[in-house]
Write a protein that holds these residues in place. Structure first.
Motif, PDB file in Angstrom:
ATOM      1  N   ILE A 152      12.247 -50.331  67.453  1.00  0.00           N
ATOM      2  CA  ILE A 152      12.972 -51.487  67.586  1.00  0.00           C
ATOM      3  C   ILE A 152      14.215 -51.629  68.243  1.00  0.00           C
ATOM      4  O   ILE A 152      15.131 -50.732  67.893  1.00  0.00           O
ATOM      5  N   ASN A 153      14.492 -52.276  69.399  1.00  0.00           N
ATOM      6  CA  ASN A 153      15.671 -52.051  70.240  1.00  0.00           C
ATOM      7  C   ASN A 153      16.937 -52.682  69.516  1.00  0.00           C
ATOM      8  O   ASN A 153      16.769 -53.542  68.604  1.00  0.00           O
ATOM      9  N   ARG A 154      17.917 -52.509  69.997  1.00  0.00           N
ATOM     10  CA  ARG A 154      19.259 -52.795  69.332  1.00  0.00           C
ATOM     11  C   ARG A 154      19.391 -54.188  69.237  1.00  0.00           C
ATOM     12  O   ARG A 154      19.716 -54.817  68.286  1.00  0.00           O
ATOM     13  N   GLU A 155      19.221 -54.887  70.303  1.00  0.00           N
ATOM     14  CA  GLU A 155      19.502 -56.376  70.391  1.00  0.00           C
ATOM     15  C   GLU A 155      18.382 -57.006  69.484  1.00  0.00           C
ATOM     16  O   GLU A 155      18.776 -57.783  68.715  1.00  0.00           O
ATOM     17  N   ALA A 156      17.196 -56.578  69.190  1.00  0.00           N
ATOM     18  CA  ALA A 156      16.110 -57.277  68.188  1.00  0.00           C
ATOM     19  C   ALA A 156      16.696 -56.885  66.888  1.00  0.00           C
ATOM     20  O   ALA A 156      16.580 -57.648  66.125  1.00  0.00           O
ATOM     21  N   TRP A 157      17.010 -55.743  66.594  1.00  0.00           N
ATOM     22  CA  TRP A 157      17.494 -55.050  65.383  1.00  0.00           C
ATOM     23  C   TRP A 157      18.672 -56.088  64.942  1.00  0.00           C
ATOM     24  O   TRP A 157      18.718 -56.544  63.841  1.00  0.00           O
ATOM     25  N   GLU A 158      19.572 -56.285  65.757  1.00  0.00           N
ATOM     26  CA  GLU A 158      20.937 -56.836  65.456  1.00  0.00           C
ATOM     27  C   GLU A 158      20.463 -58.310  64.976  1.00  0.00           C
ATOM     28  O   GLU A 158      21.156 -59.055  64.199  1.00  0.00           O
ATOM     29  N   TRP A 159      19.744 -58.982  65.994  1.00  0.00           N
ATOM     30  CA  TRP A 159      19.152 -60.536  65.835  1.00  0.00           C
ATOM     31  C   TRP A 159      18.786 -60.504  64.451  1.00  0.00           C
ATOM     32  O   TRP A 159      18.756 -61.579  63.530  1.00  0.00           O
TER      33      TRP A 159
END
Ligand code: PRX
Length: 628
Positions: free
Chosen positions: A379-386
């Motif tokens: 899970i890439n960072r952007e998706a994780w953060e969202w």
């Protein structure tokens, strides 16, 4: 005494995660042995906890023990809480969910078990299921377990050819399907696909057809109307006494070479591992509603849609639809309506949804959510953060779970741990109880456990109860794939990095398996259909000498071929015709280099010293630039 000891170990691990491995190395037998006695219902107790030898590919747990998996998932809960909801079938159309209590699910399972027996299915026979996620599919799995048959669920998005391959490999005489599937508002003719598949499967004697829609479908002499015949059966079906190591199910998955492999999971160890990971990784508590979005055709659906939650007496959601039907708010509207506490989804869906914006999430009340799980790919960072900030409102831990069809259950995840322990975005982080990872390369052996760190091939050095026991009909391939690359270790096929703190991050496959939208695909499988392919799916085509064809026509044909022979999701996204491919001197295609070209990382092509002719790379790069 034993049980006291386990709860001490458990608690020690929960609050002092780092020392657990040392404890477990010594105490693994006590640990799993006590859990098995405590968490499973046995007909007669086991004699030994484990009997494993990686070099022989021998994995045995709880030998001598006798039990029935369906009793563990149903009867014992019917005794204590018959009216508790076992399944919530979240059908395609929002607001039309159907609930099944434990009592109802047991009755359904028994009727089906009796029907299968009447139709001649015996202990040890393999039954292939080609069905969407629905209560009848779960009851079919459990009915097999009840009468001692082996189930083989084939994802209902697979083509007739892929289904036929799997039926032939298992020699199934019985297939269970539905007349039509319904997904994203579309009707899918599943029975028709089965009809095509069984034309080339002489072993098949009967096809049980359930009615998901009201549309009638052509029935032959071989076909059995499932509901009609099932209703003639009794609601009591005596469970068969099974040995711990009898086969529970087969599940096919892609390998780096050759045809898909039918991984074999057995009864007690698999069930225990699915149940224990379900409870502790997601902090599942009685009364929670577990929302696993994966289809039952994948291992995630088996372990966390069916076996883990039901063994724990939980309430589990079977999701039939898509994340964007009827609109991109579907997941969160479902969370609100069903009161989902643990949401378990795939990064590919999260990435898709974040593009539609936050409003689709914020429209719905998500205060019931406690934990957000992720599985299937990094899970890439952007998706994780969202996921964390928008979906969970910053309140719910995001649990990135690493595991595989082969491992049976989650092996690395940020939880269990101290509830306040840090979680680093995009990291699976901590090994589960009794999982001892090692990062290896050909020369150096390093086992990071706090002190050590670095990167390498992700291996596991001790057996655990949930691991696959063999590859159906090919034990040699099982040994060669998983135990020979690093003698003494189970090799996962993935690369990983371990931080100084001992936290793991999965880097991706080291072999020729690619991950498309969270689905695992073997390049060898695709290459049987086209000629060559690489990530996302990007196909490089080398035309035979003298062949001339318009590229868009070729692209169309290739896409159709792959959809027909494997599945729609495997259909190539991009197609590039090239004169030749970069190869090593020994003639192996350098896919790693092709991947870099596609990712536009041509200034970082890595070691090209084994490349036969560097001009081939430049040709590919020029072609790629022309196209994109
Ligand atoms: O490459 C890893 C990736 O998916 C592979 C396993 O695929 P499959 O057997 O289909 O099972 C998928 C569901 C468990 C692994 O070898 N993978 C799975 N989970 C993660 C992952 N990669 C990175 N992070 C994960 N959390």
């Amino acid at each position: 005494m034993l049980l006291n000891h386990v709860s001490t170990v458990f608690t020690a691990y929960l609050w002092q995660q780092t020392s657990f491995h040392d404890v477990v190395a010594l105490e693994i037998e006590t640990f799993w042995g006590a859990l098995a006695s405590q968490r499973l219902s046995w007909i007669s107790p086991f004699n030994t906890v484990q009997n494993c030898n990686f070099s022989q590919g021998k994995i045995k747990w709880f030998e001598g023990g006798k039990l029935n998996v369906s009793v563990n998932c149903l009867d014992r809960h019917v005794h204590t809480c018959p009216e508790r909801v076992a399944l919530i079938w979240e059908r395609d159309e929002p607001g039309t969910e159907v609930k099944f209590t434990y009592r109802e699910l047991l009755e359904l399972t028994c009727r089906l078990g009796n029907l299968l027996k009447r139709l001649g299915v015996r202990r040890g026979d393999c039954v292939t299921l080609y069905m969407p996620s629905c209560p009848l599919a779960v009851a079919s799995m459990l009915a097999c377990a009840r009468i001692g048959a082996v189930h083989n669920v084939v994802f209902a998005g697979f083509s007739a050819e892929a289904l036929a391959d799997r039926i032939r490999d298992t020699q199934s005489s019985t297939v269970i399907t539905v007349n039509q599937g319904v997904r994203g508002g579309k009707v899918i003719d599943l029975k028709r696909t089965v009809d095509q598949a069984v034309q080339n499967c002489p072993s098949v004697q009967q096809v049980l057809v359930a009615m998901r829609t009201e549309n009638s479908v052509a029935m032959t002499d071989r076909d059995v109307p499932l509901e009609e015949e099932m209703m003639k059966e009794d609601v009591v079906c005596e469970p068969v006494t099974m040995d711990s190591e009898d086969v529970l199910f087969l599940l096919y998955t892609s390998g780096s070479t050759g045809k898909p492999k039918g991984l074999v999971h057995t009864q007690a160890g698999y069930l225990l591992y699915a149940a224990v990971t379900h409870r502790y990784v997601f902090s599942y508590q009685d009364g929670d509603v577990f929302g696993c979005m994966a289809d039952i055709g994948w291992i995630t659906g088996h372990s966390y849609g069916v076996y883990g939650p039901l063994c724990n007496g939980g309430t589990t959601v079977l999701f039939e639809s898509t994340p964007v039907y009827p609109d991109p708010g579907r997941y969160w509207e479902t969370v609100q309506r069903l009161g989902i506490s643990q949401f378990y989804g795939a990064p590919t869906a999260i990435r898709l949804l974040l593009k539609y914006g936050d409003e689709w999430v914020q429209k719905y009340d998500r205060s019931c959510l406690k934990t957000l799980g992720s599985v299937g790919e990094p899970i890439n960072r952007e998706a994780w953060e969202w996921y964390h900030r928008v979906v969970g409102g910053g309140r719910c831990p995001v649990i990135d779970t690493w595991w595989q069809t082969e491992t049976g259950g989650i092996c690395i995840a940020p939880r269990p741990s101290d509830p306040d322990a840090e979680i680093i975005p995009g990291m699976a982080m901590r090994p589960f109880y009794g999982i001892k990872p090692a990062l290896l390369d050909a020369k150096v052996v390093a086992e990071p456990s706090g002190a050590g760190w670095g990167s390498g091939a992700l291996c596991i050095s001790m057996a655990w109860p949930g691991m696959a026991r063999t590859i159906h009909n090919d034990h040699q391939r099982f040994i060669e794939t998983y135990f020979q690359p690093y003698p003494g270790y189970f090799f996962t096929g993935d690369g990983a990095y371990c931080s100084k703190e001992g936290y793991y991050q999965i880097v991706g496959r080291l072999d020729d398996v690619i991950n498309v939208s969270g689905h695992r695909l073997g390049t060898a499988e695709l290459e049987d259909v086209v000629v060559c392919t690489i990530k996302c799916v990007y196909v490089f085509v080398v035309l035979k000498k003298g062949v001339e064809v318009q590229e868009d026509v070729l692209a169309q044909q290739l896409r159709e071929m792959v959809s027909r022979n494997i599945a729609k999701y495997a259909s190539p996204d991009y197609i590039q015709v090239v004169g030749r491919l970069p190869k090593t001197r020994s003639g192996k295609i350098m896919r790693r280099v092709l991947r870099k070209v596609v990712e536009r990382k041509t200034d970082d092509l890595g070691d090209l010293s084994t490349l036969d002719d560097s001009e081939a790379v430049h040709e590919v790069i020029r072609g790629h630039q022309r196209l994109h």
